[in-house]
Motif scaffolding. Structure first.
Motif, PDB file in Angstrom:
ATOM      1  N   VAL A  40       0.817  -1.233   0.000  1.00 47.38           N
ATOM      2  CA  VAL A  40       0.000   0.000   0.000  1.00 47.38           C
ATOM      3  C   VAL A  40       0.840   1.267   0.000  1.00 47.38           C
ATOM      4  O   VAL A  40       0.300   2.360  -0.170  1.00 47.38           O
ATOM      5  CB  VAL A  40      -0.945   0.129   1.231  1.00 47.38           C
ATOM      6  CG1 VAL A  40      -2.230  -0.596   1.031  1.00 47.38           C
ATOM      7  CG2 VAL A  40      -0.257  -0.204   2.517  1.00 47.38           C
ATOM      8  N   LEU A  41       2.132   1.125   0.234  1.00 51.35           N
ATOM      9  CA  LEU A  41       3.006   2.312   0.298  1.00 51.35           C
ATOM     10  C   LEU A  41       3.879   2.357  -0.967  1.00 51.35           C
ATOM     11  O   LEU A  41       5.081   2.138  -0.930  1.00 51.35           O
ATOM     12  CB  LEU A  41       3.876   2.264   1.558  1.00 51.35           C
ATOM     13  CG  LEU A  41       3.137   2.084   2.891  1.00 51.35           C
ATOM     14  CD1 LEU A  41       4.112   2.027   4.056  1.00 51.35           C
ATOM     15  CD2 LEU A  41       2.134   3.226   3.122  1.00 51.35           C
ATOM     16  N   GLY A 177       1.412  -9.331   7.419  1.00 47.86           N
ATOM     17  CA  GLY A 177       1.270  -8.022   6.789  1.00 47.86           C
ATOM     18  C   GLY A 177       1.194  -6.991   7.893  1.00 47.86           C
ATOM     19  O   GLY A 177       1.471  -7.305   9.064  1.00 47.86           O
ATOM     20  N   MET A 178       0.786  -5.774   7.534  1.00 48.34           N
ATOM     21  CA  MET A 178       0.695  -4.725   8.551  1.00 48.34           C
ATOM     22  C   MET A 178      -0.555  -3.872   8.374  1.00 48.34           C
ATOM     23  O   MET A 178      -0.992  -3.636   7.243  1.00 48.34           O
ATOM     24  CB  MET A 178       1.906  -3.805   8.477  1.00 48.34           C
ATOM     25  CG  MET A 178       3.089  -4.324   9.237  1.00 48.34           C
ATOM     26  SD  MET A 178       4.287  -3.016   9.457  1.00 48.34           S
ATOM     27  CE  MET A 178       5.580  -3.942  10.260  1.00 48.34           C
ATOM     28  N   VAL A 288       1.060   4.406  14.209  1.00 46.63           N
ATOM     29  CA  VAL A 288       1.417   3.093  14.749  1.00 46.63           C
ATOM     30  C   VAL A 288       1.124   2.030  13.693  1.00 46.63           C
ATOM     31  O   VAL A 288       0.051   2.041  13.069  1.00 46.63           O
ATOM     32  CB  VAL A 288       0.624   2.790  16.043  1.00 46.63           C
ATOM     33  CG1 VAL A 288       1.103   1.479  16.668  1.00 46.63           C
ATOM     34  CG2 VAL A 288       0.777   3.934  17.046  1.00 46.63           C
ATOM     35  N   CYS A 289       2.079   1.124  13.466  1.00 41.72           N
ATOM     36  CA  CYS A 289       1.888   0.024  12.516  1.00 41.72           C
ATOM     37  C   CYS A 289       1.786  -1.268  13.309  1.00 41.72           C
ATOM     38  O   CYS A 289       2.530  -1.473  14.271  1.00 41.72           O
ATOM     39  CB  CYS A 289       3.073  -0.079  11.563  1.00 41.72           C
ATOM     40  SG  CYS A 289       3.347   1.430  10.646  1.00 41.72           S
ATOM     41  N   VAL A 315      -4.180  -1.111   5.072  1.00 42.51           N
ATOM     42  CA  VAL A 315      -3.811  -2.513   5.275  1.00 42.51           C
ATOM     43  C   VAL A 315      -2.810  -2.889   4.197  1.00 42.51           C
ATOM     44  O   VAL A 315      -3.095  -2.758   3.002  1.00 42.51           O
ATOM     45  CB  VAL A 315      -5.063  -3.421   5.210  1.00 42.51           C
ATOM     46  CG1 VAL A 315      -4.660  -4.884   5.342  1.00 42.51           C
ATOM     47  CG2 VAL A 315      -6.051  -3.045   6.316  1.00 42.51           C
ATOM     48  N   GLY A 316      -1.629  -3.323   4.611  1.00 40.84           N
ATOM     49  CA  GLY A 316      -0.564  -3.600   3.646  1.00 40.84           C
ATOM     50  C   GLY A 316      -0.099  -5.043   3.677  1.00 40.84           C
ATOM     51  O   GLY A 316       0.085  -5.624   4.743  1.00 40.84           O
ATOM     52  N   LEU A 317       0.097  -5.589   2.474  1.00 42.52           N
ATOM     53  CA  LEU A 317       0.673  -6.935   2.341  1.00 42.52           C
ATOM     54  C   LEU A 317       2.131  -6.795   1.909  1.00 42.52           C
ATOM     55  O   LEU A 317       2.531  -5.744   1.393  1.00 42.52           O
ATOM     56  CB  LEU A 317      -0.116  -7.727   1.301  1.00 42.52           C
ATOM     57  CG  LEU A 317      -1.539  -8.106   1.730  1.00 42.52           C
ATOM     58  CD1 LEU A 317      -2.302  -8.732   0.566  1.00 42.52           C
ATOM     59  CD2 LEU A 317      -1.520  -9.048   2.936  1.00 42.52           C
TER      60      LEU A 317
END
Ligand code: DP6
Length: 328
Positions: A40-41, A177-178, A288-289, A315-317
């Motif tokens: 996502v980044l 993920g985060m 915060v992650c 939400v990141g994979l």
């Protein structure tokens, strides 16, 4: 027609943090670090060789999100291109147009994806083939965390001179993920580059922090290879808190947290007690992650959304490394 390439890279969130420089000139990190790149980044950077710009000072053009970049960013990118020219890797001048597909104003790690994409893209203009490890080292000269975005996935960056990152786990084999909780906050007054120089000079805990980071890094390398989330998670949270202890003890203090940051730190403990396995980490800012299993990310995101002061939830994979495609 002038040549152009499109480079993409993803920002990463460190599980063991880089905070401190051995040498500011060469941007050699004082601590080893390890991170997870997130899809996502994403940053996309178009690099175009300018024809006929000769040796004019300031001939490199820099655009960010469709606008001419500010003075500070332009200066930083021009100095970076100059370093490549001085190393004899590239010649001539360039138009650099970078777009971040995530909220940069939120203070998420845009310099990591930015310099990783830039280094990968510039390598396409180099006079000789530059191996990937060397691209990571060159990205590190722009921004330490960028070295880790070059290999992507879970990447490890040793401390010291010549440091380059290597991939420990590819994205498709990373079961975690985060969730990123972007919290309401004013723009930060001291950025990472300046902050870590100050901590080295004026935090009574700096040496203890460096020793802690070295230990955490060794343990983390093992725990990641064993896919042991509980160990990885506890080291992640503890390492971030140790870095912030060092920051807070810096004189004058480097306090990046807001009330929402503290509330999220309190909540993550409660969630774990209730059986939802998530672990927190915080960079040089209030956001915060949360590290969690892929299949539990939606549950974590739903909890994060309920916390007061949270502005946005991403939400990141796990993401791949920097890539380059030719374009017109
Ligand atoms: C807290 O890589 O932004 O996010 O090398 O000066 O550009 P420079 O610093 P930068 O610092 C990142 C600091 C951090 C921790 C981390 O990402 O490891």
């Amino acid at each position: 027609m002038s040549r152009a390439v499109l480079a993409t890279a993803h920002a990463n969130i460190a599980l063991v943090k880089y905070w401190g420089k051995k040498d500011s000139q060469r941007n050699d990190p004082a601590t080893p670090s390890l991170s997870l790149a997130l899809d996502v980044l994403r940053t996309e950077t178009r690099i175009e060789q300018l024809e006929g710009s000769g040796d004019l000072p300031g001939a490199d053009l820099v655009e960010l999100d469709g606008q001419p970049a500010g003075e500070k960013t332009t200066r930083r990118i021009r100095a970076y291109l100059e370093a490549w020219r001085q190393e004899g890797l590239i010649a001539g001048h360039f138009r650099i147009s970078s777009v971040n597909h995530f909220p940069t104003a939120a203070g998420l790690a845009s310099s990591a994806s930015g310099f990783a994409a830039l280094a990968a893209g510039l390598a396409a203009f180099a006079k000789k083939k530059i191996p990937r490890r060397e691209i990571s080292r060159l990205a590190r000269m722009g921004s330490g965390s960028a070295a880790r975005s070059v290999p992507g996935g879970i990447a490890a960056l040793p401390a010291g001179h010549q440091a380059a990152a290597r991939r420990i786990l590819p994205p498709e084999k990373t079961p975690w993920g985060m969730v990123v909780a972007v919290v309401e906050a004013p723009p930060k007054s001291v950025g990472s580059t300046e902050g870590m120089i100050r901590s080295r000079l004026a935090s009574p805990y700096f040496n203890a922090w460096v020793a802690t980071a070295r230990k955490d890094y060794r343990r983390m390398l093992r725990a990641v290879k064993e896919l042991d989330l509980a160990t990885v998670g506890h080291h992640t949270e503890n390492n971030a808190l140790a870095m912030h202890a060092c920051m807070i003890a810096t004189r004058p203090r480097l306090m990046y947290w807001s009330a929402a940051t503290l509330e999220l730190l309190r909540c993550v403990q409660v969630w774990r007690e209730q059986g939802l396995e998530a672990y927190a980490t915080i960079d040089a800012g209030p956001h915060v992650c949360f590290l969690a299993r892929r299949e539990e990310l939606a549950l974590v995101a739903a909890e994060v959304e309920k916390v007061s002061g949270v502005q946005r939830v991403l939400v990141g994979l796990p993401a791949p490394g920097a890539e380059v495609v030719p374009c017109s």
